[in-house]
Design an enzyme around this catalytic site. Sequence first.
Site, PDB file in Angstrom:
ATOM      1  N   CYS A   1       0.848  -1.183   0.000  1.00  0.00           N
ATOM      2  CA  CYS A   1       0.000   0.000   0.000  1.00  0.00           C
ATOM      3  C   CYS A   1       0.889   1.239   0.000  1.00  0.00           C
ATOM      4  CB  CYS A   1      -0.906  -0.002   1.229  1.00  0.00           C
ATOM      5  SG  CYS A   1      -1.908   1.496   1.402  1.00  0.00           S
TER       6      CYS A   1
ATOM      7  N   CYS B   1      -1.474 -10.140  -7.910  1.00  0.00           N
ATOM      8  CA  CYS B   1      -2.001 -11.261  -7.138  1.00  0.00           C
ATOM      9  C   CYS B   1      -2.088 -10.777  -5.687  1.00  0.00           C
ATOM     10  CB  CYS B   1      -1.049 -12.438  -7.293  1.00  0.00           C
ATOM     11  SG  CYS B   1      -1.566 -13.929  -6.495  1.00  0.00           S
TER      12      CYS B   1
ATOM     13  N   CYS C   1       0.177   3.184   3.725  1.00  0.00           N
ATOM     14  CA  CYS C   1       0.567   2.645   5.036  1.00  0.00           C
ATOM     15  C   CYS C   1       1.648   1.575   4.960  1.00  0.00           C
ATOM     16  CB  CYS C   1      -0.657   2.101   5.772  1.00  0.00           C
ATOM     17  SG  CYS C   1      -1.338   0.585   5.087  1.00  0.00           S
TER      18      CYS C   1
END
Length: 155
Positions: free
Chosen positions: A116, A141, A119
């Site tokens: 991400c 994936c 974060c």
Amino acid sequence: MTTEQNTNPAVHQAGSPAASVGKTVKSEEEWRKLLSPAEFRVLRQAGTERPFTGEYTDTKIEGVYRCRACGTELFRSDEKFESHCGWPSFFAPLAEDRVRYITDDSLGMRRVEVRCGACDSHLGHVFEGEGYPTPTDLRYCINSISLTLEPAEKA
């Protein structure tokens, strides 16, 4: 695993999170309070869920997939496709600043880890050149446990 930036030009180059995605910084203790043990193992310790067990593997609901840890919008259902690999598969992130890439040399092979952009939680891996009929020739994936789905009627 190294923390090098992936330099493969076929894989989208996200680099560091852009200013448009706010950074989420928490201590390990804060993450443990926020996430279930299974979520913590995948999102914060780069684990993986067993194939064909995740709640979004076969989901066809239209909407936006968000990071389960911080809520950042990561993928749209329009970019999701059936790869039959056991995990939800996408051919592109919602925007380049939503994810970042790290070279992963674990398991005796070179892979590209996807995290991400806000974060730094582990989401899964991206693979290229597997012959899937997608516009990017990429397969993100992603672990279902790393995501939450916001259905289109709410988006």
